[in-house]
Design a protein around this motif. Structure first.
Motif, PDB file in Angstrom:
ATOM      1  N   ASP A 138      88.892 -34.408 -10.305  1.00  0.00           N
ATOM      2  CA  ASP A 138      88.367 -35.508 -11.256  1.00  0.00           C
ATOM      3  C   ASP A 138      87.207 -36.779 -10.526  1.00  0.00           C
ATOM      4  N   ALA A 139      88.006 -35.458  -9.341  1.00  0.00           N
ATOM      5  CA  ALA A 139      85.915 -36.594  -8.297  1.00  0.00           C
ATOM      6  C   ALA A 139      84.977 -35.714  -8.669  1.00  0.00           C
ATOM      7  N   PRO A 140      83.539 -36.971  -8.848  1.00  0.00           N
ATOM      8  CA  PRO A 140      82.476 -35.730  -8.846  1.00  0.00           C
ATOM      9  C   PRO A 140      81.749 -34.793  -7.902  1.00  0.00           C
ATOM     10  N   PHE A 141      81.361 -34.222  -8.402  1.00  0.00           N
ATOM     11  CA  PHE A 141      80.689 -33.130  -7.353  1.00  0.00           C
ATOM     12  C   PHE A 141      79.123 -32.855  -7.730  1.00  0.00           C
ATOM     13  N   SER A 142      78.111 -32.917  -6.724  1.00  0.00           N
ATOM     14  CA  SER A 142      77.463 -32.251  -7.721  1.00  0.00           C
ATOM     15  C   SER A 142      77.267 -30.419  -7.957  1.00  0.00           C
ATOM     16  N   ILE A 143      77.031 -30.105  -9.233  1.00  0.00           N
ATOM     17  CA  ILE A 143      77.511 -28.509  -9.440  1.00  0.00           C
ATOM     18  C   ILE A 143      76.604 -27.844  -8.878  1.00  0.00           C
ATOM     19  N   GLN A 144      74.865 -28.173  -8.839  1.00  0.00           N
ATOM     20  CA  GLN A 144      73.771 -27.334  -8.387  1.00  0.00           C
ATOM     21  C   GLN A 144      73.549 -26.305  -8.796  1.00  0.00           C
ATOM     22  N   SER A 145      74.073 -25.146  -8.488  1.00  0.00           N
ATOM     23  CA  SER A 145      73.222 -23.388  -9.095  1.00  0.00           C
ATOM     24  C   SER A 145      75.075 -23.643 -10.089  1.00  0.00           C
ATOM     25  N   ILE A 146      75.493 -23.879 -10.286  1.00  0.00           N
ATOM     26  CA  ILE A 146      76.717 -23.848 -11.075  1.00  0.00           C
ATOM     27  C   ILE A 146      76.208 -23.692 -12.492  1.00  0.00           C
ATOM     28  N   SER A 147      75.403 -25.351 -12.663  1.00  0.00           N
ATOM     29  CA  SER A 147      74.322 -25.168 -14.253  1.00  0.00           C
ATOM     30  C   SER A 147      74.059 -23.870 -14.502  1.00  0.00           C
ATOM     31  N   LYS A 148      73.517 -22.879 -13.360  1.00  0.00           N
ATOM     32  CA  LYS A 148      73.000 -21.497 -13.653  1.00  0.00           C
ATOM     33  C   LYS A 148      73.381 -20.738 -15.117  1.00  0.00           C
ATOM     34  N   LYS A 171      80.826 -17.817 -10.474  1.00  0.00           N
ATOM     35  CA  LYS A 171      79.103 -18.748  -9.795  1.00  0.00           C
ATOM     36  C   LYS A 171      79.483 -20.073  -8.940  1.00  0.00           C
ATOM     37  N   SER A 172      78.945 -19.962  -7.634  1.00  0.00           N
ATOM     38  CA  SER A 172      79.192 -20.821  -6.767  1.00  0.00           C
ATOM     39  C   SER A 172      77.652 -21.714  -6.562  1.00  0.00           C
ATOM     40  N   GLY A 173      77.801 -23.173  -5.802  1.00  0.00           N
ATOM     41  CA  GLY A 173      76.840 -23.710  -6.143  1.00  0.00           C
ATOM     42  C   GLY A 173      77.031 -24.192  -4.443  1.00  0.00           C
ATOM     43  N   VAL A 174      75.739 -24.840  -3.935  1.00  0.00           N
ATOM     44  CA  VAL A 174      75.407 -25.577  -2.762  1.00  0.00           C
ATOM     45  C   VAL A 174      76.273 -26.256  -2.785  1.00  0.00           C
ATOM     46  N   GLY A 175      76.410 -26.992  -3.833  1.00  0.00           N
ATOM     47  CA  GLY A 175      77.457 -28.693  -3.793  1.00  0.00           C
ATOM     48  C   GLY A 175      78.981 -28.150  -2.678  1.00  0.00           C
ATOM     49  N   GLY A 176      79.470 -27.195  -3.178  1.00  0.00           N
ATOM     50  CA  GLY A 176      80.708 -26.418  -2.834  1.00  0.00           C
ATOM     51  C   GLY A 176      81.461 -26.065  -3.968  1.00  0.00           C
ATOM     52  N   GLY A 177      81.246 -26.331  -5.123  1.00  0.00           N
ATOM     53  CA  GLY A 177      82.115 -25.841  -5.999  1.00  0.00           C
ATOM     54  C   GLY A 177      81.509 -24.447  -6.856  1.00  0.00           C
ATOM     55  N   ILE A 178      82.939 -24.070  -7.114  1.00  0.00           N
ATOM     56  CA  ILE A 178      82.845 -22.616  -7.635  1.00  0.00           C
ATOM     57  C   ILE A 178      83.542 -22.204  -9.514  1.00  0.00           C
ATOM     58  N   LEU A 179      82.982 -22.164 -10.292  1.00  0.00           N
ATOM     59  CA  LEU A 179      83.856 -21.354 -11.403  1.00  0.00           C
ATOM     60  C   LEU A 179      84.033 -20.649 -11.262  1.00  0.00           C
ATOM     61  N   ALA A 180      85.386 -20.208 -12.204  1.00  0.00           N
ATOM     62  CA  ALA A 180      85.832 -18.487 -11.925  1.00  0.00           C
ATOM     63  C   ALA A 180      86.840 -18.139 -13.326  1.00  0.00           C
ATOM     64  N   VAL A 181      86.712 -17.003 -13.501  1.00  0.00           N
ATOM     65  CA  VAL A 181      86.868 -16.805 -15.322  1.00  0.00           C
ATOM     66  C   VAL A 181      88.076 -15.750 -14.986  1.00  0.00           C
ATOM     67  N   ALA A 182      88.849 -16.310 -15.439  1.00  0.00           N
ATOM     68  CA  ALA A 182      90.086 -14.982 -15.818  1.00  0.00           C
ATOM     69  C   ALA A 182      90.243 -14.730 -16.997  1.00  0.00           C
ATOM     70  N   PRO A 183      89.233 -13.709 -17.217  1.00  0.00           N
ATOM     71  CA  PRO A 183      89.709 -13.265 -18.549  1.00  0.00           C
ATOM     72  C   PRO A 183      90.575 -13.545 -19.348  1.00  0.00           C
ATOM     73  N   GLY A 238      76.375 -18.880   1.438  1.00  0.00           N
ATOM     74  CA  GLY A 238      76.290 -20.372   0.769  1.00  0.00           C
ATOM     75  C   GLY A 238      77.181 -20.165  -0.286  1.00  0.00           C
ATOM     76  N   ASN A 239      77.971 -20.039   0.002  1.00  0.00           N
ATOM     77  CA  ASN A 239      79.668 -20.002  -1.246  1.00  0.00           C
ATOM     78  C   ASN A 239      80.254 -21.496  -0.022  1.00  0.00           C
ATOM     79  N   SER A 240      80.812 -21.915  -1.410  1.00  0.00           N
ATOM     80  CA  SER A 240      82.272 -22.792  -0.709  1.00  0.00           C
ATOM     81  C   SER A 240      83.073 -21.557   0.219  1.00  0.00           C
ATOM     82  N   HIS A 241      83.536 -22.235   1.388  1.00  0.00           N
ATOM     83  CA  HIS A 241      84.794 -21.108   2.535  1.00  0.00           C
ATOM     84  C   HIS A 241      85.725 -21.693   1.494  1.00  0.00           C
ATOM     85  N   LEU A 242      86.592 -22.961   1.293  1.00  0.00           N
ATOM     86  CA  LEU A 242      87.268 -23.003   1.311  1.00  0.00           C
ATOM     87  C   LEU A 242      88.182 -22.498  -0.434  1.00  0.00           C
TER      88      LEU A 242
END
Lengths: 313, 313, 313, 313
Positions: A61-71, A262-274, A290-294
């Protein structure tokens, strides 16, 4: 492969525990000064399945900068506004280059390779901006995300936006370069302003996973019943996420994780399992591409454990 | 989404009929002289589902030059021989370049981007060749395909191999270039000889679809019960096919078709619907990126009709 | 600015003494194994002025591998054979790239930028070879150099030629690449054979300076009176030496030395002071751009001392 | 080779007559809208020899936009301000690329190849600007040209400056790109403002030839006796003009004309015959590389006729 709520919750919890302990965490992005201050020990995960069951772990629930995920969301908006005419301005092929490369623009006369590299996302932002004031365009993007996440508290982190606006010379180069080929319609400074601001939207894993549900479920949020886009368009956005969503690490992400993301340099990734789930992870340390390592490792573990790869059981 | 045998048969038949009539057929490859003689009106399709039911249409039993489709099978073989050490010699990222580009090799010190561009496939061939005579290595590749296709009549088209050997200067440039960086172990002329010959293997759609079954079914032929590779390796090969299988048209193929696939300049495409079917199509006319024009359209139609996209229903 | 024989002799002697002592000597080329064995302490210089007066210093009579310096003479020969038609096969612009780059060939459809990068010299060699057997073409090149140097004892160092033939994969890549665009007429292996052999010609500074006299004196050896080429052609070859003679260090050589010159990875440089002198230096250690480190410094000192820069007193 | 005043005057007059008649005139630059309005039939030439004798022909007193020719003078100024430290910010090798290419900047981390391509001239402008207001820096550049040309009436064409400022997106891309690598110290908009304005200085052939005299005469105006720079620096600037002064046509200019020169897209060329003359020509039509078509031909004719090539008689 179906799963029980308990199975999913246990998987997510164990992954969050493992990720909090791992010593290898990547390096926090330092090229946007404001992002460099984030604690690399943070880790969050949120998974929402077809039935709308939510499993979370860590700093979900911690907000982070979504950066490129907004794309992903600006692409969705722009396709809704101009449809397939969008593809006159931007391609949909992997770039084979880092996220901020300008070489390909010279070879291909200002047309960016895909909507997920910086140049492509700037071109998409320019489409959304056309006919509007920057403030209006930005408001529309923000409201779209608030609607998708069902949370009107989502805001833009103005400090991050200002930080990038002060230092985003590479993006200014990309935008001016495209402008010189006539690929952008609006004044460069307006388009960049909207771009820097929508990249600076702050969201939590829970909010992101909620917002991404329509991509996992044929364009429709299965819980609220809202249809966002057609099933075909959802499939197509997922395809672009798979081939282009992790810059020059897209092939590796597909190989290891096997989900559109889709990753962002803020360290977030949004993934989709259709047909299965919408997933968001966050860990600020990045790998060489430039993608979140963990974040990537967490998704690899989750996908294998749940049998969710789109490439087979 | 399951289907009846009748539904699949009808879909395949109707697609074959539609494709035979279409006036837009692309251009037959002319850079290998021997391929330029193929009749552009040919079209074939074969689909084999989980139960082993085969649906065919058009020239499904006519042999054609599989060309780059052989790279799927040499990758499978090489991974079986050296495992993940293979990735020291070749990457797994999309190239963002045409199939025979040499630019990226200079930037990345002789390491090809992925096993499906020409340079990468030559490097993979060199791995298979190591410790063997060219004739032995080639025999092994051919026997592997005969085994997978359950058909010992499959042969190499020597006229095509000779034609490419006489004219394949671009591939010779790629091979020598990699050799200068120490990426190839064997004499260039040996590696190229094996490469040109396995690209010249002739197979029908039916044989190809049979050979590809293990990729659709977790590494195992569900009919014979033979396990070829592990489920994880099958997923990973599918992932590489999705991101890199159509050269600089891979993003577009994912966007339109939504299946892992590998094309060849002979006009064939092998596509994989994980958990559902192995599919082979053939139409000799190519599009600008060097992929079968009608083959792609046929797969797009089939996937939409059967709901087989890996990116969602 | 005219000089006395004594002034020139003193300058050359002092430069040779200084160069023998300097600790900074660059690195001997190691990519042709046979060249790596040369003693980095060697230094030679020979200067021949308009009156035919010869001033020498150091190892002026020791033969070394002229390597790319041979490209000046093959260019002269090829222009004599086909005239300006040569420029259909090769450009005359600086490359902005290292000597063995292949990137530009892809962008410019197999036409090398100039006759002094490897690709360009291979294309020039192919022109000389056309209509002949490799042995004949090579004989013609060798006899041309023996004639220019007035010394029939000049030979090819077969060990160097064989060494490069065994390891010259990068040049084989360049040649095959050009062949794929139809820029070479002859079998690649023949053209490369002649190329490797003429690069392996061994000459001393005295022989080289003698051979270069026609370039300093309007196409004519002022001592023997032999006219080799027209005055205009001599000027033009000098111009190409100035802009392209030192690979990606050509601008720096012009800036520091101010004379047309051509270097070889054997450590030799042939330089031309139009209307004044023909100069050859040799020191095996190379700088980062692949040019003789002390050779360049010696020429810079000589030019400044004698006031020979073509860019002004 | 010395000449009489009458010989020079006749040569210049005949060249001007020939050039006014020629039907092949190249294409007037259209990418700066204000330049596109210039009449392609204009042609001017002015030559000033060691004795200060001036020979002119055609529109020798008509002012035109000097554009990139200003880069010779900003380079001279910047070297006077920071000396060889300038070379930390910009190289001195030919680029092998068009004048506005950005590819090399990516490969070489923001350091432009030489001071005469756009990126390099912007970096040089940034050096001149440092510690000053844009207006002051621009004033200094303008006064330097007025001093060199001995004509205080020289001004900036504000319409051209404004036209480029409105449309110079490619240059804005280059500047932002360098800024992202820390190569520029000042705000991009300031540096670009000064750059666009000094390129918009308007001068006649007579004024330009006067201003260039110091380069032909060891850093000193032989008529006024003013020393502008050292003889060595003059030689070095000439060397850079020779190797880099005509963008990707520099090799060809050296080959055909054989003099150091700098062109501008306004159609002017300043050329230097060391020890002999300073020459300015103007004809607005450009060739494919962006250099004055008739200007180059006029210089080629003049050089051959007067025997002024630096590469030999």
């Amino acid at each position: 492969m179906s799963h029980t709520a308990a199975e999913l919750e246990q998987a997510v919890r164990e992954i969050a525990e493992e990720m909090r302990e791992r010593p290898d965490r990547g390096a926090v992005a330092d090229y946007i000064p404001e992002l460099a201050t984030v604690d690399p020990r943070r880790f969050g995960i949120a998974v929402i399945d077809t039935q709308g069951r939510v499993a979370t772990g860590g700093d979900a629930d911690a907000p982070f900068s979504i950066q490129s995920i907004s794309k992903v969301f600006t692409l969705t908006l722009a396709l809704g506004m101009v449809g397939d005419r969008l593809w006159r301005r931007v391609g949909r092929e992997p770039s084979g280059s880092p996220f901020n490369s300008i070489v390909q623009l010279e070879r291909e006369r200002g047309i960016p390779r895909n909507p997920f590299i910086n140049a492509g996302a700037i071109a998409v932002t320019d489409v959304i901006l056309s006919g509007h004031q920057p403030r209006e365009a930005l408001g529309e993007i923000l409201r779209f995300l608030q609607f998708l996440a069902q949370d009107s508290s989502i805001v833009i982190d103005e400090a991050v936006a200002a930080s990038e606006q002060r230092t985003g010379f590479r993006n200014a180069a990309l935008a001016n370069y495209m402008k010189s080929f006539g690929v952008l319609d609006n004044p460069v400074v307006y388009t960049l302003g909207v771009y820097f601001h929508h990249c600076a939207i702050a969201m939590s894993c829970r909010q992101l996973a909620t917002a991404g549900q329509f991509l996992a479920h044929a364009g429709r949020n299965p819980v609220t019943g809202h249809t966002v886009i057609s099933a075909e368009r959802a499939r197509r956005i997922n395809a672009i996420m798979l081939t282009c969503g992790h810059y020059d690490g897209s092939g590796d992400f597909a190989y290891r994780v096997g989900l559109p993301g889709k990753s962002g340099v803020g360290g977030g990734i949004l993934a989709v399992a259709p047909g299965r789930a919408s997933i968001a992870v966050w860990s600020p340390g990045l790998d060489a591409a430039g993608n979140s390592h963990l974040g990537r490792i967490a998704l690899e573990t989750l996908t294998r454990r749940m049998g969710w790869s789109i490439f087979g059981v």
